[in-house]
Structure formats: structure tokens, C-alpha cells
Design a protein around this motif. Structure first.
Motif, PDB file in Angstrom:
ATOM      1  N   ARG A  51       0.838  -1.196   0.000  1.00  0.00           N
ATOM      2  CA  ARG A  51       0.000   0.000   0.000  1.00  0.00           C
ATOM      3  C   ARG A  51       0.877   1.251   0.000  1.00  0.00           C
ATOM      4  O   ARG A  51       0.563   2.238  -0.661  1.00  0.00           O
ATOM      5  N   CYS A  52       1.967   1.222   0.740  1.00  0.00           N
ATOM      6  CA  CYS A  52       2.890   2.360   0.732  1.00  0.00           C
ATOM      7  C   CYS A  52       3.444   2.615  -0.663  1.00  0.00           C
ATOM      8  O   CYS A  52       3.596   3.765  -1.081  1.00  0.00           O
ATOM      9  N   ARG A  53       3.731   1.551  -1.388  1.00  0.00           N
ATOM     10  CA  ARG A  53       4.275   1.707  -2.737  1.00  0.00           C
ATOM     11  C   ARG A  53       3.232   2.313  -3.685  1.00  0.00           C
ATOM     12  O   ARG A  53       3.572   3.117  -4.548  1.00  0.00           O
ATOM     13  N   TYR A  54       1.977   1.926  -3.529  1.00  0.00           N
ATOM     14  CA  TYR A  54       0.917   2.530  -4.336  1.00  0.00           C
ATOM     15  C   TYR A  54       0.812   4.023  -4.033  1.00  0.00           C
ATOM     16  O   TYR A  54       0.702   4.855  -4.943  1.00  0.00           O
ATOM     17  N   ILE A  55       0.824   4.351  -2.759  1.00  0.00           N
ATOM     18  CA  ILE A  55       0.735   5.750  -2.349  1.00  0.00           C
ATOM     19  C   ILE A  55       1.916   6.534  -2.902  1.00  0.00           C
ATOM     20  O   ILE A  55       1.757   7.643  -3.417  1.00  0.00           O
ATOM     21  N   PHE A  56       3.102   5.948  -2.802  1.00  0.00           N
ATOM     22  CA  PHE A  56       4.305   6.624  -3.290  1.00  0.00           C
ATOM     23  C   PHE A  56       4.195   6.907  -4.790  1.00  0.00           C
ATOM     24  O   PHE A  56       4.446   8.024  -5.248  1.00  0.00           O
ATOM     25  N   ARG A  57       3.780   5.906  -5.569  1.00  0.00           N
ATOM     26  CA  ARG A  57       3.664   6.103  -7.022  1.00  0.00           C
ATOM     27  C   ARG A  57       2.596   7.145  -7.356  1.00  0.00           C
ATOM     28  O   ARG A  57       2.718   7.871  -8.343  1.00  0.00           O
ATOM     29  N   TYR A  58       1.552   7.196  -6.536  1.00  0.00           N
ATOM     30  CA  TYR A  58       0.496   8.181  -6.774  1.00  0.00           C
ATOM     31  C   TYR A  58       1.062   9.605  -6.762  1.00  0.00           C
ATOM     32  O   TYR A  58       0.662  10.444  -7.570  1.00  0.00           O
ATOM     33  N   TYR A  59       1.998   9.864  -5.862  1.00  0.00           N
ATOM     34  CA  TYR A  59       2.554  11.215  -5.732  1.00  0.00           C
ATOM     35  C   TYR A  59       3.840  11.431  -6.523  1.00  0.00           C
ATOM     36  O   TYR A  59       4.262  12.566  -6.712  1.00  0.00           O
ATOM     37  N   ASP A  60       4.463  10.357  -6.991  1.00  0.00           N
ATOM     38  CA  ASP A  60       5.709  10.480  -7.757  1.00  0.00           C
ATOM     39  C   ASP A  60       5.381  10.818  -9.210  1.00  0.00           C
ATOM     40  O   ASP A  60       5.466   9.982 -10.104  1.00  0.00           O
ATOM     41  N   LYS A  61       5.010  12.065  -9.447  1.00  0.00           N
ATOM     42  CA  LYS A  61       4.479  12.465 -10.751  1.00  0.00           C
ATOM     43  C   LYS A  61       5.471  12.312 -11.900  1.00  0.00           C
ATOM     44  O   LYS A  61       5.087  12.046 -13.025  1.00  0.00           O
ATOM     45  N   ASN A  62       6.768  12.495 -11.627  1.00  0.00           N
ATOM     46  CA  ASN A  62       7.749  12.386 -12.713  1.00  0.00           C
ATOM     47  C   ASN A  62       8.375  10.990 -12.811  1.00  0.00           C
ATOM     48  O   ASN A  62       9.303  10.769 -13.581  1.00  0.00           O
ATOM     49  N   LEU A  63       7.874  10.063 -12.013  1.00  0.00           N
ATOM     50  CA  LEU A  63       8.287   8.651 -12.091  1.00  0.00           C
ATOM     51  C   LEU A  63       9.790   8.447 -11.955  1.00  0.00           C
ATOM     52  O   LEU A  63      10.359   7.570 -12.605  1.00  0.00           O
ATOM     53  N   ASP A  64      10.430   9.229 -11.091  1.00  0.00           N
ATOM     54  CA  ASP A  64      11.874   9.050 -10.923  1.00  0.00           C
ATOM     55  C   ASP A  64      12.217   8.235  -9.679  1.00  0.00           C
ATOM     56  O   ASP A  64      13.372   8.107  -9.313  1.00  0.00           O
ATOM     57  N   GLY A  65      11.192   7.654  -9.039  1.00  0.00           N
ATOM     58  CA  GLY A  65      11.443   6.834  -7.860  1.00  0.00           C
ATOM     59  C   GLY A  65      11.745   7.645  -6.617  1.00  0.00           C
ATOM     60  O   GLY A  65      12.190   7.092  -5.609  1.00  0.00           O
ATOM     61  N   LYS A  66      11.489   8.947  -6.660  1.00  0.00           N
ATOM     62  CA  LYS A  66      11.754   9.825  -5.522  1.00  0.00           C
ATOM     63  C   LYS A  66      10.616  10.836  -5.426  1.00  0.00           C
ATOM     64  O   LYS A  66       9.963  11.130  -6.421  1.00  0.00           O
ATOM     65  N   LEU A  67      10.389  11.348  -4.221  1.00  0.00           N
ATOM     66  CA  LEU A  67       9.482  12.466  -4.073  1.00  0.00           C
ATOM     67  C   LEU A  67      10.319  13.722  -3.912  1.00  0.00           C
ATOM     68  O   LEU A  67      11.076  13.843  -2.947  1.00  0.00           O
ATOM     69  N   ASP A  68      10.231  14.641  -4.883  1.00  0.00           N
ATOM     70  CA  ASP A  68      10.899  15.922  -4.686  1.00  0.00           C
ATOM     71  C   ASP A  68      10.032  16.741  -3.734  1.00  0.00           C
ATOM     72  O   ASP A  68       8.943  16.323  -3.336  1.00  0.00           O
ATOM     73  N   PHE A  69      10.498  17.913  -3.360  1.00  0.00           N
ATOM     74  CA  PHE A  69       9.793  18.651  -2.324  1.00  0.00           C
ATOM     75  C   PHE A  69       8.395  19.084  -2.781  1.00  0.00           C
ATOM     76  O   PHE A  69       7.460  19.114  -1.988  1.00  0.00           O
ATOM     77  N   THR A  70       8.240  19.391  -4.054  1.00  0.00           N
ATOM     78  CA  THR A  70       6.923  19.767  -4.569  1.00  0.00           C
ATOM     79  C   THR A  70       5.944  18.606  -4.459  1.00  0.00           C
ATOM     80  O   THR A  70       4.795  18.771  -4.029  1.00  0.00           O
ATOM     81  N   GLU A  71       6.396  17.404  -4.830  1.00  0.00           N
ATOM     82  CA  GLU A  71       5.564  16.208  -4.726  1.00  0.00           C
ATOM     83  C   GLU A  71       5.252  15.896  -3.263  1.00  0.00           C
ATOM     84  O   GLU A  71       4.135  15.509  -2.907  1.00  0.00           O
ATOM     85  N   PHE A  72       6.260  16.064  -2.422  1.00  0.00           N
ATOM     86  CA  PHE A  72       6.101  15.844  -0.986  1.00  0.00           C
ATOM     87  C   PHE A  72       5.054  16.812  -0.418  1.00  0.00           C
ATOM     88  O   PHE A  72       4.197  16.426   0.380  1.00  0.00           O
ATOM     89  N   CYS A  73       5.104  18.076  -0.848  1.00  0.00           N
ATOM     90  CA  CYS A  73       4.132  19.084  -0.413  1.00  0.00           C
ATOM     91  C   CYS A  73       2.719  18.702  -0.847  1.00  0.00           C
ATOM     92  O   CYS A  73       1.759  18.898  -0.094  1.00  0.00           O
ATOM     93  N   HIS A  74       2.607  18.180  -2.055  1.00  0.00           N
ATOM     94  CA  HIS A  74       1.301  17.749  -2.562  1.00  0.00           C
ATOM     95  C   HIS A  74       0.735  16.656  -1.668  1.00  0.00           C
ATOM     96  O   HIS A  74      -0.448  16.686  -1.290  1.00  0.00           O
ATOM     97  N   MET A  75       1.569  15.697  -1.297  1.00  0.00           N
ATOM     98  CA  MET A  75       1.142  14.612  -0.425  1.00  0.00           C
ATOM     99  C   MET A  75       0.725  15.155   0.945  1.00  0.00           C
ATOM    100  O   MET A  75      -0.351  14.822   1.459  1.00  0.00           O
ATOM    101  N   VAL A  76       1.560  16.000   1.518  1.00  0.00           N
ATOM    102  CA  VAL A  76       1.259  16.588   2.826  1.00  0.00           C
ATOM    103  C   VAL A  76      -0.018  17.417   2.758  1.00  0.00           C
ATOM    104  O   VAL A  76      -0.853  17.378   3.672  1.00  0.00           O
ATOM    105  N   GLY A  77      -0.188  18.151   1.654  1.00  0.00           N
ATOM    106  CA  GLY A  77      -1.388  18.971   1.485  1.00  0.00           C
ATOM    107  C   GLY A  77      -2.656  18.136   1.487  1.00  0.00           C
ATOM    108  O   GLY A  77      -3.650  18.497   2.134  1.00  0.00           O
ATOM    109  N   ASP A  78      -2.634  17.009   0.782  1.00  0.00           N
ATOM    110  CA  ASP A  78      -3.807  16.139   0.751  1.00  0.00           C
ATOM    111  C   ASP A  78      -4.124  15.586   2.134  1.00  0.00           C
ATOM    112  O   ASP A  78      -5.284  15.457   2.529  1.00  0.00           O
ATOM    113  N   ILE A  79      -3.077  15.236   2.879  1.00  0.00           N
ATOM    114  CA  ILE A  79      -3.268  14.731   4.240  1.00  0.00           C
ATOM    115  C   ILE A  79      -3.895  15.806   5.123  1.00  0.00           C
ATOM    116  O   ILE A  79      -4.877  15.568   5.827  1.00  0.00           O
TER     117      ILE A  79
END
Length: 198
Positions: free
Chosen positions: A110-138
Motif C-alpha cells: 500500500r505504501c508503494r501505491y501511495i508513493f507512485r500516486y505522488y511520484d508524478k515524474n516517475l523518478d522513484g523519488k518524491l521531490d519537495f513539490t511532490e512531498f508538499c502535494h502529499m502533505v497537502g492532501d493529508i
């Protein structure tokens, strides 16, 4: 060559076991899987896989707006081949089902699904913008009226707590924490966010 084949067989066996954990956790038995498969086949027609366009139609049947389809498509696309198989579709629905517990054997998947949901550029990492998007939804689940400034500040603090370095959060560093911190405030909220996007 023999070692390579054996390694692939072992890996495939582990994957199948993890998929079974996920389906069991969501209570997706043969009946539920058959119903989803029939729906998938009906929407896809003669095609065996779903493109983003077809996937958007599939998700619309569950009440999701078209603008969310690309994020879910990315999350469901386990093989990263830009198409969704019926198995990937069933597993994706299981990962986001409200009945699927976050702290069980299915937690890492489930964590991997969540991670891919926010990893918009598919680089296997969450950059700070993607991280902010995740935090914002929470945070918006907790407080729909939260400001962008407060979301940014919360993201900064959380980034420090998970030792976000060089503005990226790699997937391998995140997943092992999911099971151990399943009862913390962050992961269940993230889990609920992912499931409540319905």
C-alpha cells in the motif's frame, strides 16, 4: 543462467505472495475479483489492457473525476509499461479499498501505491513539490480550510523529521518505515487520503 532463472522464480513467488496478502486484506475473494474482471473486460472490449484513456473510463465507473485518473494510473501501473492489466487493476482497487488495513502484511504494498500516486515524474523519488502535494492532501482531510502557507510549513517540518535530503525522498528509504510506523499519525492519514479520493 540457472541462478538467474532461480532468482526470477523466487522473486515472482514473493510478488505473488505479496499480492495475495493485499487481496486477502481487502477481502477481495474470487467473487469480488470476478466482478471486477467482468467490468474490466466490458470497458476494455477486445483489448487485454487499459490505456490511460480507457483507464479513465474504468475509474469514472467508481465515481472518480477524469483529472485524478493520471495519478491513479501511475499508482496502478506496477510494471511501469504505460498500460494496466486486469490483475493490476484488481490489485490497485484492493490497495485503495477502505477495508484494507494499513498495518498488516499488505502495508508495504500500500505504501508503494501511495508513493507512485505522488511520484508524478516517475523518478522513484518524491521531490519537495511532490512531498508538499502529499502533505497537502493529508492536511486537507483534517482541515479543509488549511492555507497553502500552513501546508508548506507542515511539509518543511515533516521533511526534517524524515531526514529529507537534497530535496528528495527516495522510495527505498520510505517503504521500510511503513509497517513500523503504521500507528503513527502520518501514515494512517496518508492511507486514508489515498482511499478517500473516491
Amino acid at each position: 543462467r540457472s541462478c538467474g532463472c532461480n532468482a526470477k522464480i523466487v522473486y515472482s513467488s514473493i510478488q505473488m505472495k505479496m499480492h495475495r496478502y493485499l487481496l486477502d486484506a481487502a477481502h477481495f475473494g474470487p467473487r469480488e475479483q470476478s466482478m471486477i474482471m467482468e467490468y474490466f473486460d466490458r470497458v476494455c472490449g477486445a483489448q487485454n489492457t487499459a490505456s490511460l484513456e480507457i483507464f479513465t473510463q474504468l475509474m469514472a465507473g467508481f465515481g472518480f473525476p477524469p483529472e485524478q485518473a493520471p495519478d491513479f494510473f501511475r499508482a496502478f501501473d506496477i510494471k511501469k509499461d504505460n498500460e494496466i492489466t486486469s490483475q493490476e487493476f484488481i490489485l490497485g482497487l484492493a490497495a485503495m479499498d477502505p477495508n484494507t488495513p494499513h498495518g498488516s502484511s499488505s502495508a508495504e504494498m500500500r505504501c508503494r501505491y501511495i508513493f507512485r500516486y505522488y511520484d508524478k515524474n516517475l523518478d522513484g523519488k518524491l521531490d519537495f513539490t511532490e512531498f508538499c502535494h502529499m502533505v497537502g492532501d493529508i492536511q486537507k482531510l483534517k482541515n479543509p480550510n488549511i492555507s497553502a502557507e500552513d501546508i508548506h510549513e507542515e511539509a518543511v517540518q515533516l521533511a526534517k523529521s524524515v531526514q529529507l535530503r537534497r530535496q528528495i525522498l527516495p522510495l527505498p528509504h520510505r517503504v521500510p518505515h511503513c509497517r513500523g510506523h503504521a500507528k503513527s499519525s502520518a501514515v494512517p492519514a496518508l492511507s486514508s487520503d489515498f482511499r478517500n479520493l473516491r
